[in-house]
Design a protein around this motif. Structure first.
Motif, PDB file in Angstrom:
ATOM      1  N   ILE A 142       4.088   8.856  -5.006  1.00  0.00           N
ATOM      2  CA  ILE A 142       5.021   7.832  -4.527  1.00  0.00           C
ATOM      3  C   ILE A 142       5.450   7.009  -5.733  1.00  0.00           C
ATOM      4  O   ILE A 142       4.709   6.160  -6.223  1.00  0.00           O
ATOM      5  N   ALA A 143       6.632   7.286  -6.217  1.00  0.00           N
ATOM      6  CA  ALA A 143       7.133   6.623  -7.428  1.00  0.00           C
ATOM      7  C   ALA A 143       7.983   5.417  -7.075  1.00  0.00           C
ATOM      8  O   ALA A 143       8.538   5.326  -5.982  1.00  0.00           O
ATOM      9  N   VAL A 146       0.437   0.233 -11.960  1.00  0.00           N
ATOM     10  CA  VAL A 146       0.034  -0.241 -10.638  1.00  0.00           C
ATOM     11  C   VAL A 146      -1.377  -0.828 -10.774  1.00  0.00           C
ATOM     12  O   VAL A 146      -2.307  -0.141 -11.164  1.00  0.00           O
ATOM     13  N   LEU A 147      -1.516  -2.117 -10.443  1.00  0.00           N
ATOM     14  CA  LEU A 147      -2.761  -2.841 -10.678  1.00  0.00           C
ATOM     15  C   LEU A 147      -3.590  -3.050  -9.418  1.00  0.00           C
ATOM     16  O   LEU A 147      -4.788  -3.327  -9.499  1.00  0.00           O
ATOM     17  N   SER A 148      -2.972  -2.939  -8.232  1.00  0.00           N
ATOM     18  CA  SER A 148      -3.708  -3.163  -6.986  1.00  0.00           C
ATOM     19  C   SER A 148      -3.019  -2.429  -5.846  1.00  0.00           C
ATOM     20  O   SER A 148      -1.791  -2.329  -5.816  1.00  0.00           O
ATOM     21  N   VAL A 149      -3.810  -1.914  -4.930  1.00  0.00           N
ATOM     22  CA  VAL A 149      -3.284  -1.235  -3.745  1.00  0.00           C
ATOM     23  C   VAL A 149      -4.134  -1.620  -2.543  1.00  0.00           C
ATOM     24  O   VAL A 149      -5.328  -1.905  -2.680  1.00  0.00           O
ATOM     25  N   THR A 190       6.255  -6.968  -9.230  1.00  0.00           N
ATOM     26  CA  THR A 190       6.685  -6.776  -7.847  1.00  0.00           C
ATOM     27  C   THR A 190       5.535  -6.306  -6.964  1.00  0.00           C
ATOM     28  O   THR A 190       4.540  -5.758  -7.439  1.00  0.00           O
ATOM     29  N   VAL A 191       5.711  -6.564  -5.674  1.00  0.00           N
ATOM     30  CA  VAL A 191       4.867  -5.973  -4.644  1.00  0.00           C
ATOM     31  C   VAL A 191       5.750  -4.994  -3.885  1.00  0.00           C
ATOM     32  O   VAL A 191       6.882  -5.319  -3.524  1.00  0.00           O
ATOM     33  N   ARG A 192       5.243  -3.801  -3.649  1.00  0.00           N
ATOM     34  CA  ARG A 192       6.026  -2.811  -2.904  1.00  0.00           C
ATOM     35  C   ARG A 192       5.288  -2.407  -1.634  1.00  0.00           C
ATOM     36  O   ARG A 192       4.056  -2.276  -1.634  1.00  0.00           O
ATOM     37  N   LEU A 193       6.051  -2.215  -0.583  1.00  0.00           N
ATOM     38  CA  LEU A 193       5.510  -1.777   0.705  1.00  0.00           C
ATOM     39  C   LEU A 193       5.997  -0.370   0.982  1.00  0.00           C
ATOM     40  O   LEU A 193       7.189  -0.062   0.797  1.00  0.00           O
ATOM     41  N   TRP A 194       5.083   0.477   1.446  1.00  0.00           N
ATOM     42  CA  TRP A 194       5.372   1.895   1.621  1.00  0.00           C
ATOM     43  C   TRP A 194       5.022   2.331   3.034  1.00  0.00           C
ATOM     44  O   TRP A 194       4.028   1.886   3.612  1.00  0.00           O
ATOM     45  N   THR A 229       7.572   7.071   1.908  1.00  0.00           N
ATOM     46  CA  THR A 229       8.790   6.523   1.308  1.00  0.00           C
ATOM     47  C   THR A 229       8.665   5.007   1.174  1.00  0.00           C
ATOM     48  O   THR A 229       7.931   4.359   1.924  1.00  0.00           O
ATOM     49  N   PRO A 230       9.412   4.402   0.224  1.00  0.00           N
ATOM     50  CA  PRO A 230       9.358   2.949   0.058  1.00  0.00           C
ATOM     51  C   PRO A 230      10.062   2.224   1.196  1.00  0.00           C
ATOM     52  O   PRO A 230      11.062   2.697   1.726  1.00  0.00           O
TER      53      PRO A 230
END
Length: 364
Positions: free
Chosen positions: A106-107, A113-116, A133-137, A143-144
């Motif tokens: 998942i790019a 990436v420091l935390s999941v 940024t924070v990303r939600l998937w 997919t993002p």
């Protein structure tokens, strides 16, 4: 000699293997009457020249053969003077593939990436990155969903509220930001108070508070802070450590545990922020903490069934049932990991002394 041949023939039965369409597999052959499905499988695999031995089921007159031929013949009063037609049918093979390869990449982030963190219902993933940024998937489609912007420095840690309605992230700048996972938008302004970077975040368990208003953050500045997202401010500052607080957990009994570079673990009550107990024993920094009930604390009322709830009180009730079941009759246990290469197992509600010391690691 002729007598021996006659006895041998009497103990055998002439059989013809055929497939489901009735196509014969080679010529008819004598088989011993004590042959069962396992022996027939070996014979069919050999007749078919299968390199990999496959499982087969066998049928006589549309009835599956589960016993030796002799038992079947006697039970069904079948004459051994006639050729016995046996239908062979390949069975389905179920193979368990080992997890030795990546199922999806998942790019999206442009820096490390420091935390999941998985959402409590397991349907979504949040990630924090050095790109601020924070990303939600969406994990079903891989997919993002949203890119959450607003932090001014690396996003070091993230945590979902146990009802899944709020995500909070902490950065290297010492700020905390709440997000709405349904929209990816910030829920109010950043929460300020820490003087150095955030090292850990933990939410108050759902079974203790149905509204999921409070969480605790730990920082390099030596403090832990309890925040109320409805009031949008810090309500209690937990001060007492002499060095950086490296990790924090909000336990199921309502106690907050903080681990520090001062080699101690402190226990705090959460109504006034008073220090309850100090756990000592490590010879170096305490780097990490884990609770025996951590899974149900993080997932709240959610389990593998995907059940949804109509009210927060209903969720609180189910979360309490799950917590009590997980805990059982034993006290909540805590494990601490340290720079001294060891781990300690504690029962903090019972004693300030470790239950056991776990050794074996040769490096940090």
């Amino acid at each position: 000699m002729e007598m021996e041949m006659e006895i041998e023939t009497l103990n055998n039965v002439m059989c013809q293997f055929t497939d489901r369409e009735g196509t014969p597999l080679g010529a008819a052959l004598y088989l011993p009457q004590n042959a069962g499905p396992q022996q027939l499988q070996q014979i069919v695999n050999k007749l078919l020249n299968n390199e990999e031995k496959l499982p087969y089921a066998f049928y006589i007159s549309d009835q599956e053969l589960l016993v030796p031929l002799e038992t079947y013949l006697q039970k069904n009063k079948v004459s051994v003077e006639k050729v016995l037609s046996i239908v062979y049918q390949p069975q389905a093979i179920f193979r368990i593939r080992p997890v030795n390869r990546c199922s999806a990449t998942i790019a999206g982030h442009t820096e490390a990436v420091l935390s999941v963190a998985f959402s409590p219902d397991g349907r979504h993933l949040a990630s924090g990155s050095g790109d601020t940024t924070v990303r939600l998937w969406d994990l079903n489609t891989q997919t993002p969903m949203f890119t959450c912007t607003g932090h001014k420095n690396w996003v070091l840690c993230i945590a979902w509220s146990p009802d899944g309605k709020i995500l909070v992230s902490g950065s290297k700048a010492g700020e905390l930001q709440c997000w709405d996972p349904a929209t990816g938008k910030p829920s109010g302004n950043a929460l300020l108070g820490h003087k150095k970077w955030i090292t850990g975040i933990s939410w108050e368990p759902l079974h203790l508070n149905a509204t999921c208003r409070r969480f605790v953050s730990a920082s390099k500045d030596g403090d832990a802070r309890i925040w109320d997202i409805s009031l949008k401010k810090c309500v209690i500052c937990l001060s007492g450590h002499t060095l950086a607080v490296t990790c924090v957990k909000w336990g199921g009994d309502g106690i907050i545990y903080t681990g520090s570079q001062d080699c101690t673990i402190k226990m705090w009550e959460t109504s006034q922020g008073k220090l309850i107990r100090e756990l000592k024993g490590h010879g170096h920094w305490v780097n990490s903490l884990a609770l025996s009930t951590e899974y149900v604390l993080r997932t709240g009322a959610f389990d593998h069934t995907g059940k949804t709830y109509s009210s927060s009180e209903e969720m609180k009730k189910v979360a309490l049932e799950r917590y009590d079941k997980m805990k059982g009759n034993s006290p909540e246990r805590l494990v601490s990991g340290s720079d001294d290469f060891t781990m300690f197992l504690w029962e903090p509600a019972v004693s300030k002394h470790p239950k056991t010391r776990l050794t074996g690691h040769q490096q940090v």
